[in-house]
Scaffold this motif. Structure first.
Motif, PDB file in Angstrom:
ATOM      1  N   ALA A 110       2.413   6.422  -6.935  1.00  0.00           N
ATOM      2  CA  ALA A 110       1.105   7.105  -7.582  1.00  0.00           C
ATOM      3  C   ALA A 110       1.556   8.872  -7.384  1.00  0.00           C
ATOM      4  N   ASP A 145       0.868  -1.129   0.105  1.00  0.00           N
ATOM      5  CA  ASP A 145       0.030   0.077   0.073  1.00  0.00           C
ATOM      6  C   ASP A 145       0.884   1.095   0.085  1.00  0.00           C
ATOM      7  N   ALA A 146       2.114   1.372   0.712  1.00  0.00           N
ATOM      8  CA  ALA A 146       2.851   2.757   0.946  1.00  0.00           C
ATOM      9  C   ALA A 146       3.578   2.422  -0.408  1.00  0.00           C
ATOM     10  N   PRO A 184       3.537   6.858   4.733  1.00  0.00           N
ATOM     11  CA  PRO A 184       2.664   7.299   5.900  1.00  0.00           C
ATOM     12  C   PRO A 184       3.226   7.828   6.726  1.00  0.00           C
ATOM     13  N   GLY A 200       2.359  10.198  -4.300  1.00  0.00           N
ATOM     14  CA  GLY A 200       2.104  10.468  -2.826  1.00  0.00           C
ATOM     15  C   GLY A 200       3.495  10.434  -2.007  1.00  0.00           C
ATOM     16  N   THR A 201       3.093  10.171  -0.531  1.00  0.00           N
ATOM     17  CA  THR A 201       4.213  10.093   0.268  1.00  0.00           C
ATOM     18  C   THR A 201       4.059   8.622   1.073  1.00  0.00           C
ATOM     19  N   GLU A 247       1.218   4.147  -2.993  1.00  0.00           N
ATOM     20  CA  GLU A 247       0.918   5.415  -2.825  1.00  0.00           C
ATOM     21  C   GLU A 247       1.969   6.346  -3.255  1.00  0.00           C
TER      22      GLU A 247
END
Length: 261
Positions: A249, A242-243, A254, A251-252, A246
């Motif tokens: 895509a 999931d990280a 968590p 993002g950063t 993210e």
């Protein structure tokens, strides 16, 4: 003076008979063991054979060489001060010898699958493991596993499946196993029936995501121990994927990520 391994074995055995259910989030390498061992409320560790095999690129089912498997478990034992139970699968063809080698590296308990072999063979395997513990002067905490529920024919009446679980479990308890592990058992009424048949604090279960009762409810049903098998590694890998998704895509990572290593 008592031996440290014997002391840890007695500690692990005592944890199975406490009023509180013993919860063991399974580990697969040194850092996972250290993180779980440092978690408040954790009093012992159990390894997951599936997860250790996956770590080295092997499928489950005794495909990882025993020497490599034992080497990882040895590293885990040496990295923590808590009692460690090893998933020995079906014993690699020689349950007593596998248990002896595990005890030599400081392991004080273990899972042993029956694989639904003829009951006499399965009982003999349990006895061989218990004999290995006695020979080493250790109260080895064998979590004797029956696959009677896990491998049951979906068309078979559940009453006959539970009857087989109870027959096998009682035979393993009679052979000296302190507790019996029944994967595939998730329904409240079936858990209660098997727990009553085995006696207080003799049944151990696995927590299955989205299917199992909470640990506190299993405790009320008389369950001795709850483990997580390969699911804790899957929790970690789910968070990793999931990280990765993210950040790839755009993002950063968590924000709550903790420096646990």
């Amino acid at each position: 003076m008592s031996h440290p391994t014997a002391d840890r074995a007695r500690q692990l055995l005592d944890l199975h008979t406490q009023p509180e259910i013993l919860v063991l989030p399974n580990v697969w390498d040194v850092v996972s063991a250290q993180v779980v061992a440092a978690t408040p409320g954790v009093h012992a560790l159990a390894t997951a054979s599936h997860s250790i095999a996956s770590t080295f690129g092997y499928p489950d089912g005794e495909r990882i060489p025993l020497d490599l498997h034992l080497d990882m478990v040895r590293r885990i034992v040496q990295a923590v001060s808590l009692p460690v139970s090893m998933d020995m699968e079906s014993g690699y063809g020689h349950p007593g010898d596998t248990a002896r080698r595990a005890i030599e590296i400081g392991v004080v308990g273990g899972n042993l699958e029956d694989g639904m072999r003829p009951l006499g063979e399965a009982v003999a395997a349990v006895q061989a493991v218990m004999d290995a513990g006695r020979a080493a002067g250790v109260d080895f905490v064998l979590n004797a596993r029956t696959d009677a529920a896990l491998r049951a024919d979906p068309q078979a009446p559940r009453s006959s499946v539970i009857e087989e679980v109870i027959t096998r479990g009682r035979a393993f308890l009679d052979a000296g196993a302190p507790v019996v592990f029944v994967p595939g058992l998730v329904a409240r009424d079936e858990i209660q029936e098997v727990s009553d048949a085995f006696g207080p604090r003799k049944l151990t279960l696995i927590s299955v995501p989205g299917a199992s009762l909470p640990a506190r409810e299993l405790q009320a049903l008389g369950v001795s121990r709850l483990s997580t098998g390969p699911f804790t590694q899957r929790v970690a890998l789910t968070a990793l994927q999931d990280a990765a998704a993210e950040i790839v895509a755009g993002g950063t990572l968590p924000a709550g990520t903790r420096p646990l290593n």
